[in-house]
Design an enzyme around this catalytic site. Sequence first.
Site, short mmCIF file in Angstrom:
data_model
loop_
_atom_site.label_atom_id
_atom_site.label_comp_id
_atom_site.label_asym_id
_atom_site.label_seq_id
_atom_site.Cartn_x
_atom_site.Cartn_y
_atom_site.Cartn_z
N ASN A 8 0.88 -1.69 -0.08
CA ASN A 8 0.46 -0.66 0.13
C ASN A 8 1.18 1.49 -0.02
O ASN A 8 1.47 1.41 0.98
CB ASN A 8 -0.54 -0.13 1.30
CG ASN A 8 -1.58 0.75 1.40
OD1 ASN A 8 -1.73 2.05 1.04
ND2 ASN A 8 -2.14 0.53 2.12
N LYS A 10 -0.45 4.17 -0.25
CA LYS A 10 -0.72 5.49 0.00
C LYS A 10 -0.39 6.92 -0.43
O LYS A 10 -0.22 6.31 -1.80
CB LYS A 10 0.12 5.94 1.94
CG LYS A 10 0.05 4.93 2.42
CD LYS A 10 -0.01 4.49 3.91
CE LYS A 10 -0.02 3.49 4.75
NZ LYS A 10 0.09 3.47 5.96
N HIS A 95 -9.41 1.42 5.06
CA HIS A 95 -8.49 1.86 5.57
C HIS A 95 -7.98 2.07 7.08
O HIS A 95 -9.49 3.31 7.06
CB HIS A 95 -7.12 2.26 4.81
CG HIS A 95 -6.10 2.23 5.09
ND1 HIS A 95 -5.62 3.04 6.31
CD2 HIS A 95 -5.19 1.01 5.29
CE1 HIS A 95 -3.87 2.46 6.68
NE2 HIS A 95 -3.72 1.22 6.07
N GLU A 97 -6.79 4.61 7.77
CA GLU A 97 -6.50 6.31 7.69
C GLU A 97 -7.95 6.64 7.00
O GLU A 97 -7.69 7.93 7.52
CB GLU A 97 -5.42 6.19 7.23
CG GLU A 97 -3.92 6.12 7.70
CD GLU A 97 -2.48 5.98 7.33
OE1 GLU A 97 -2.70 5.32 5.38
OE2 GLU A 97 -1.67 5.26 7.33
N GLY A 171 2.77 2.20 10.20
CA GLY A 171 4.23 3.57 10.68
C GLY A 171 4.64 3.75 11.44
O GLY A 171 5.12 4.42 11.91
P1 PGA Z 1 3.15 0.07 7.20
O1 PGA Z 1 0.91 0.64 7.21
O2 PGA Z 1 4.04 -1.04 7.10
O3 PGA Z 1 3.74 1.67 7.39
O4 PGA Z 1 2.69 -0.12 9.40
C1 PGA Z 1 0.69 -0.58 7.02
C2 PGA Z 1 -0.59 -0.45 6.43
O5 PGA Z 1 -0.88 0.90 6.08
O6 PGA Z 1 -1.39 -0.79 5.28
#
Ligand code: PGA
Length: 240
Positions: A8, A10, A95, A97, A171
């Site tokens: 992903n 983002k 997701h 977010e 993250g």
């Molecule tokens: P990350 O994100 O691997 O940077 O922790 C995972 C995600 O949000 O899909």
Amino acid sequence: MRKLIAGNWKMNGTQAALVEVEALLRLCAENLPAETDVLLCPPATLVGAMASLCAGSGVMVGGQDCHSQSSGPHTGDVSADMFADLGAGYVIVGHSERRADCGETDAVVRAKAEATQKAGLVPIICVGETREEREAGKAVSVVCEQLAGSLPQQASGQAYVIAYEPVWAIGTGLVPTKGDIAEIHEALRASTPDPVQILYGGSVKPANAVEILSIPNVNGALVGGASLKAKDFYGIVSPS
Ligand code: PGA
């Protein structure tokens, strides 16, 4: 069950970042572990170019979100049909977010998952608890409720994927214990009659991939930060 390693990106990457995709394709062409599928979900702006680049390689491309309608007066939105038109195979929906940034409820996520299936694509339905919910001992009930509210109503028989992503692990470099991941995946497995892949997401890196992917009912990973660089992502696809 086959493993799905999904990246992903983002809101990261311009056309210059396609060199990372070329590098990933070279690595996967040399050696792609058996029973492993690879998926990249770049920003909508790159889905078409990435799908052309990946055509015939076995590496699949998907969107990160879609509207619940297939077309209409929704300025700035992209539909699952549009992703299908570009050659995408999956769309991430729900997701955390988007749940946080855009106030997406389970009902909205369900509508997006249904739209994705209607377009012939596979939704990756994300669920996950916050740190407060975990500390209050509510992680299992929270994710199962989210799943129940987000699953397409006629899910059975139609393909979908579930991603368990604890909000506090995204993250941050923090990862739940193996036991905690196993507990949630077991509960999610018990919540659906369908033999679906259940991915884990949240700070998956080459260094912890082997351990996470060996947990029962973990059928792959949804990878954010570590999916942006071909070497790191391939280190999760093919951990050494
Ligand atoms: P990350 O994100 O691997 O940077 O922790 C995972 C995600 O949000 O899909």
